[in-house]
Design a protein around this motif. Structure first.
Motif, PDB file in Angstrom:
ATOM      1  N   ILE A   1      91.610  30.544  11.710  1.00  0.00           N
ATOM      2  CA  ILE A   1      91.099  31.868  12.082  1.00  0.00           C
ATOM      3  C   ILE A   1      89.652  31.726  12.524  1.00  0.00           C
ATOM      4  N   SER A   2      89.221  32.657  13.347  1.00  0.00           N
ATOM      5  CA  SER A   2      87.829  32.639  13.782  1.00  0.00           C
ATOM      6  C   SER A   2      86.962  33.364  12.765  1.00  0.00           C
ATOM      7  N   ARG A   3      85.874  32.706  12.375  1.00  0.00           N
ATOM      8  CA  ARG A   3      84.886  33.329  11.495  1.00  0.00           C
ATOM      9  C   ARG A   3      83.553  33.438  12.225  1.00  0.00           C
ATOM     10  N   ARG A   4      83.634  33.808  13.503  1.00  0.00           N
ATOM     11  CA  ARG A   4      82.448  33.901  14.342  1.00  0.00           C
ATOM     12  C   ARG A   4      81.375  34.779  13.700  1.00  0.00           C
ATOM     13  N   GLY A   5      81.758  35.938  13.194  1.00  0.00           N
ATOM     14  CA  GLY A   5      80.790  36.849  12.587  1.00  0.00           C
ATOM     15  C   GLY A   5      80.062  36.207  11.417  1.00  0.00           C
ATOM     16  N   PHE A   6      80.805  35.507  10.562  1.00  0.00           N
ATOM     17  CA  PHE A   6      80.188  34.819   9.433  1.00  0.00           C
ATOM     18  C   PHE A   6      79.164  33.807   9.918  1.00  0.00           C
ATOM     19  N   PHE A   7      79.518  32.990  10.900  1.00  0.00           N
ATOM     20  CA  PHE A   7      78.603  31.948  11.368  1.00  0.00           C
ATOM     21  C   PHE A   7      77.421  32.516  12.143  1.00  0.00           C
ATOM     22  N   GLU A   8      77.615  33.613  12.835  1.00  0.00           N
ATOM     23  CA  GLU A   8      76.476  34.263  13.492  1.00  0.00           C
ATOM     24  C   GLU A   8      75.481  34.753  12.449  1.00  0.00           C
ATOM     25  N   LYS A   9      75.987  35.357  11.369  1.00  0.00           N
ATOM     26  CA  LYS A   9      75.105  35.789  10.273  1.00  0.00           C
ATOM     27  C   LYS A   9      74.442  34.594   9.606  1.00  0.00           C
ATOM     28  N   ARG A  10      75.202  33.544   9.395  1.00  0.00           N
ATOM     29  CA  ARG A  10      74.650  32.354   8.746  1.00  0.00           C
ATOM     30  C   ARG A  10      73.535  31.743   9.599  1.00  0.00           C
ATOM     31  N   GLU A  11      73.735  31.678  10.905  1.00  0.00           N
ATOM     32  CA  GLU A  11      72.703  31.121  11.776  1.00  0.00           C
ATOM     33  C   GLU A  11      71.414  31.936  11.667  1.00  0.00           C
ATOM     34  N   ARG A  12      71.531  33.259  11.690  1.00  0.00           N
ATOM     35  CA  ARG A  12      70.333  34.109  11.547  1.00  0.00           C
ATOM     36  C   ARG A  12      69.677  33.905  10.185  1.00  0.00           C
ATOM     37  N   ALA A  13      70.477  33.833   9.137  1.00  0.00           N
ATOM     38  CA  ALA A  13      69.932  33.633   7.789  1.00  0.00           C
ATOM     39  C   ALA A  13      69.230  32.285   7.676  1.00  0.00           C
ATOM     40  N   MET A  14      69.798  31.258   8.277  1.00  0.00           N
ATOM     41  CA  MET A  14      69.180  29.935   8.224  1.00  0.00           C
ATOM     42  C   MET A  14      67.840  29.929   8.942  1.00  0.00           C
ATOM     43  N   GLN A  15      67.740  30.661  10.018  1.00  0.00           N
ATOM     44  CA  GLN A  15      66.474  30.742  10.744  1.00  0.00           C
ATOM     45  C   GLN A  15      65.453  31.567   9.966  1.00  0.00           C
ATOM     46  N   HIS A  16      65.918  32.638   9.328  1.00  0.00           N
ATOM     47  CA  HIS A  16      65.029  33.543   8.601  1.00  0.00           C
ATOM     48  C   HIS A  16      64.528  32.953   7.288  1.00  0.00           C
ATOM     49  N   ASP A  17      65.377  32.237   6.568  1.00  0.00           N
ATOM     50  CA  ASP A  17      65.023  31.716   5.251  1.00  0.00           C
ATOM     51  C   ASP A  17      65.542  30.287   5.073  1.00  0.00           C
ATOM     52  N   PRO A  18      64.924  29.322   5.755  1.00  0.00           N
ATOM     53  CA  PRO A  18      65.425  27.946   5.712  1.00  0.00           C
ATOM     54  C   PRO A  18      65.330  27.292   4.331  1.00  0.00           C
ATOM     55  N   ALA A  19      64.528  27.842   3.414  1.00  0.00           N
ATOM     56  CA  ALA A  19      64.439  27.262   2.078  1.00  0.00           C
ATOM     57  C   ALA A  19      65.697  27.547   1.249  1.00  0.00           C
ATOM     58  N   VAL A  20      66.445  28.579   1.615  1.00  0.00           N
ATOM     59  CA  VAL A  20      67.630  28.983   0.855  1.00  0.00           C
ATOM     60  C   VAL A  20      68.907  28.405   1.440  1.00  0.00           C
ATOM     61  N   PHE A  21      68.948  28.199   2.733  1.00  0.00           N
ATOM     62  CA  PHE A  21      70.178  27.796   3.402  1.00  0.00           C
ATOM     63  C   PHE A  21      70.100  26.360   3.904  1.00  0.00           C
ATOM     64  N   ILE A  22      71.214  25.662   3.783  1.00  0.00           N
ATOM     65  CA  ILE A  22      71.325  24.279   4.247  1.00  0.00           C
ATOM     66  C   ILE A  22      72.468  24.208   5.240  1.00  0.00           C
ATOM     67  N   GLY A  23      72.230  23.585   6.354  1.00  0.00           N
ATOM     68  CA  GLY A  23      73.278  23.325   7.339  1.00  0.00           C
ATOM     69  C   GLY A  23      73.114  21.918   7.859  1.00  0.00           C
TER      70      GLY A  23
END
Length: 153
Positions: A29-51
């Motif tokens: 299934i496509s989780r495009r919305g989830f990954f779009e949100k994750r990309e924004r979150a990673m840019q906004h708070d890189p100390a919390v998110f790891i990719g």
């Protein structure tokens, strides 16, 4: 036979279309919305998110994303929650997933985390086998869920 070398690097904004496609292939299934949100979150708070991206000389062949949480569910330790992982079908079984897990664990330790948690659907035996081989065990708690629809209290 030539051994294929893989490198792991941080996910870049330009990787997300490949991530979305690879996740879709892996999960059906496509989780495009989830990954779009994750990309924004990673840019906004890189100390919390790891990719992290696993690449061969040509392209992205796997990825993992996680977030760091402090004191989840009343606990007092910093943990990482793995929320997405995929390896291209053509590159499964050659160590890409384990390389990603090794690098993720190292990154989590550098950020003060001492535990990595995830969840998986029990009816995905390939993923469950991978998590088992990567050292995950059953947690001493159950994940519960319910609808927010009126259930007649």
């Amino acid at each position: 036979m030539t051994e294929i070398k893989f490198t792991v690097r941080p996910l870049a904004g330009t990787d997300f279309e490949a991530v979305i496609e690879l996740d879709h292939i892996s999960g059906g299934i496509s989780r495009r919305g989830f990954f779009e949100k994750r990309e924004r979150a990673m840019q906004h708070d890189p100390a919390v998110f790891i990719g992290l991206a696993a690449c061969n000389s040509e392209r992205l062949v796997g990825f993992v994303t996680a977030s760091i949480l402090d004191g989840e569910f009343g606990g007092d330790k910093r943990v990482a929650v793995l929320d997405a992982l995929a390896v291209a079908p053509s590159h499964r079984g050659v160590g890409v997933g384990h390389l990603l897990m090794q690098e993720l664990s190292s990154e989590v330790r550098q950020r003060g985390g001492r535990e990595l948690q995830t969840q998986a659907q029990w009816n995905h035996p390939g993923l469950m086998d991978f998590f088992n081989s990567a050292g995950f065990t059953l947690a001493p708690r159950l994940v519960l869920e319910r609808s927010t629809e009126d259930i007649g209290f």
